[in-house]
Design a protein around this motif. Structure first.
Motif, mmCIF file in Angstrom:
data_model
loop_
_atom_site.group_PDB
_atom_site.id
_atom_site.type_symbol
_atom_site.label_atom_id
_atom_site.label_comp_id
_atom_site.label_asym_id
_atom_site.label_seq_id
_atom_site.Cartn_x
_atom_site.Cartn_y
_atom_site.Cartn_z
ATOM 1 N N ASN A 77 4.299 4.260 -6.243
ATOM 2 C CA ASN A 77 3.913 3.001 -5.556
ATOM 3 C C ASN A 77 4.181 1.902 -6.398
ATOM 4 N N THR A 79 4.751 -1.762 -7.308
ATOM 5 C CA THR A 79 4.270 -3.011 -6.499
ATOM 6 C C THR A 79 5.296 -4.283 -6.637
ATOM 7 N N ASP A 82 12.385 -4.712 -7.620
ATOM 8 C CA ASP A 82 13.363 -5.604 -7.593
ATOM 9 C C ASP A 82 14.647 -5.087 -7.989
ATOM 10 N N TRP A 111 15.552 7.639 -1.325
ATOM 11 C CA TRP A 111 15.922 7.309 -0.046
ATOM 12 C C TRP A 111 15.253 8.374 1.069
ATOM 13 N N TYR A 125 5.312 3.216 -0.985
ATOM 14 C CA TYR A 125 6.031 2.059 -1.155
ATOM 15 C C TYR A 125 6.610 1.397 0.386
ATOM 16 N N LYS A 126 6.378 0.273 0.663
ATOM 17 C CA LYS A 126 6.476 -0.356 2.125
ATOM 18 C C LYS A 126 6.273 0.521 3.102
ATOM 19 N N ASP A 127 4.936 1.147 2.887
ATOM 20 C CA ASP A 127 4.245 1.958 3.830
ATOM 21 C C ASP A 127 5.379 3.046 4.648
ATOM 22 N N LYS A 129 8.416 2.784 4.690
ATOM 23 C CA LYS A 129 9.458 2.589 5.462
ATOM 24 C C LYS A 129 10.622 1.825 4.552
ATOM 25 N N GLY A 130 10.593 2.198 3.115
ATOM 26 C CA GLY A 130 11.450 1.896 2.268
ATOM 27 C C GLY A 130 12.430 2.535 1.859
ATOM 28 N N ASP A 131 13.641 1.880 1.460
ATOM 29 C CA ASP A 131 14.689 2.839 1.049
ATOM 30 C C ASP A 131 15.753 2.261 -0.143
ATOM 31 N N ILE A 132 15.031 2.699 -1.165
ATOM 32 C CA ILE A 132 15.556 1.931 -2.646
ATOM 33 C C ILE A 132 17.136 2.037 -2.906
ATOM 34 N N GLU A 135 18.272 -0.753 -0.977
ATOM 35 C CA GLU A 135 18.131 -2.126 -1.759
ATOM 36 C C GLU A 135 19.021 -2.221 -2.949
#
Length: 503
Positions: A77, A79, A82, A111, A125-127, A129-132, A135
């Protein structure tokens, strides 16, 4: 290797390899009297010189360096993550490429892979729905940085060992556990289906990828895994540089490279699917961090395959390990960083410098500042040569002159490796008081212990050799080849002369 069990069926495996795809063996010269030459993408990779490693995943949240595959995704998680901050820090470092641990040894995917539930999709992370990976790829492209991804087929603790009750550990214990899984044909087949599909996702869903680091590639005991993975990478991303068949590590994670060093190598089974073979005098090293690539290999001037050396740095640019740890991960001082540059880039290798984000998802401020200081210092030292030439005729001698006598203490040589690596021994001279006098080498690396050379002289050049010499005042220097492979005419790509402040 000390920790790897050699299969009794090795001969059978070799026979299978012979009949396997040869897609990664193009542009290699092994059956003629010519020297082995690098592929164009290997030359480009060598020119990148400095890379950055972004070790991030579940590990900073669970206090593990290798990941046991058992800790739940709910602990992941960050927060303030970037990816652009990572890439900008790498750019300040002077890195031309950045490599993200898309999936490290514990098996947690950055991912939303369809192969497993052990991913960011099941994290806060992003509920979910993230894909690091996306990013990261977007940030690299925005800032014109080459994209690298880390994925290791042979070590996926969650996929292979999540049902194992008890600590997974690292080193000999984990290898033994994995071997027991891989000896079962059905379990190995299911495991490989996951690895192949993850590789396919990474190399299909994110556009062109420039580099992939495949940790622990090419162990003989896991060659049945690495052969199809290597072929798949070549099929999906033929322009990508793939760690293993196209680059190799120097036998440590401390940023040292053996010298003299040849990029051409023989391999343990004569194919491009296995690791470099030892020459007489080559050794395997112990490593307190548990490195599985402890083979120190000088290469061979007549080797069949070209492997760019790339030096990893787990605890060189900062303290701690590959992954950030609270109260343990702090930037080291600039003199140590500059020494790292000279003993890697300066001896013909690449270096990939670790910049680990913390559990916020940000690289700590002190490491960001250290990266910028390093990049600034390298630019300051090597941006304005006293004299230079990149129009050098083939042959054994080259003179470079300039108008006013000036104090010098550094000479940078680059060999034209597109035609193979040739220089065995050379000398450098300065024109002093009307005659040529030898320049005395002054390369010293106090941190280098055998088998690494603490006082390298004038032997191999390869992609680049940075020679610090005892200072003299002159307006003319001379390079002379004393010995070349097969007495071939030497081809230099560039000669530069500098005065750099002593460190």
């Amino acid at each position: 290797m000390k920790y790897i069990k050699i299969f009794l069926g090795l001969i059978v495996v070799f026979e299978l390899l012979v009949s396997g795809s040869q897609s990664n063996q193009t542009n290699q010269t092994s059956q003629t009297n010519e020297l082995t030459k690098p592929m164009a993408k290997q030359i480009a990779f060598a020119d990148w010189e400095v890379g950055a490693f972004i070790h991030f995943g579940l590990n900073p949240f669970i206090g593990q360096q290798h990941g046991d595959g058992k800790e739940p995704p709910s602990k992941f998680n960050p927060t303030a993550l970037d990816a652009e901050q990572w890439v900008l820090a790498a750019k300040d470092l002077g890195a031309k490429y950045v490599c993200l641990t898309a999936r490290h040894e514990g098996g947690f995917c950055l991912w939303p892979s369809k192969t497993t539930d052990y991913t960011v999709a099941n994290s806060p992370y992003k509920d979910g729905k993230g894909d690091i990976v996306q990013e990261f790829v977007d940030a690299c492209r925005k800032h014109d940085i080459k994209i690298g991804l880390y994925h290791t087929t042979s070590h996926d603790a969650n996929s292979a060992l999540k049902s194992y009750e008890g600590p997974v550990g690292w080193g000999a214990k984990r290898i033994a556990l994995l071997d027991s899984v891989f000896e079962d044909d059905n379990r190995r087949r299911r495991y490989m289906e996951v690895q192949m599909e993850q590789m396919r996702e990474l190399l299909t869903n994110y556009g062109p990828i420039d580099f992939m680091w495949s940790d622990h590639w090419g162990h003989i005991s896991t060659i049945k895994m690495w052969t199809p993975i290597t072929n798949l990478a070549a099929e999906l991303q033929p322009d990508m540089v793939f760690m293993g068949p196209e680059t190799w590590v120097p036998g440590n994670e401390t940023g040292h490279v053996v010298y003299p060093m040849w990029n051409a190598v023989h391999t343990v089974d004569g194919t491009n699917y296995t690791r470099p073979a030892p020459n007489k005098g080559d050794v395997d090293t112990e490593n307190d961090y548990g490195l599985l690539e402890g083979e120190v290999r000088t290469g061979h001037p007549l080797g069949e395959y070209w492997r760019v050396r790339e030096c990893p740095t787990s605890r060189v640019f900062h303290t701690g390990g590959w992954f950030w740890q609270p109260d343990r991960t702090f930037a080291k001082e600039l003199p140590e960083h500059i020494d790292l540059y000279y003993r890697t880039i300066g001896l013909g290798a690449n270096v990939i410098i670790n910049l680990p984000p913390d559990n916020r998802g940000l690289i700590p401020d002190d490491i960001v500042a250290a990266a910028k200081a390093f990049g600034d210092e390298i630019k300051n030292r090597f941006s304005n040569p006293i004299a230079k030439s990149d129009a050098i005729p083939a042959g054994g001698t080259f003179e470079l002159s300039w108008e006013e006598p000036t104090e010098i203490n550094t000479i940078v040589l680059m060999e034209q490796i597109a035609n193979g690596q040739k220089v065995v021994r050379y000398t450098l001279e300065a024109f002093l008081d009307g005659k040529w006098e030898p320049l005395k080498p002054a390369n010293t690396f106090p941190s280098a212990t055998p088998p690494y050379n603490a006082t390298p002289g004038y032997e191999t050049i390869g992609h680049k050799k940075i020679d610090r010499v005892e200072p003299v005042v002159t307006n003319k220097v001379r390079f002379r080849s004393l010995e070349s492979v097969k007495d071939l005419p030497v081809e230099l790509r560039k000669v530069q002369v500098f005065y750099c402040e002593p460190w």
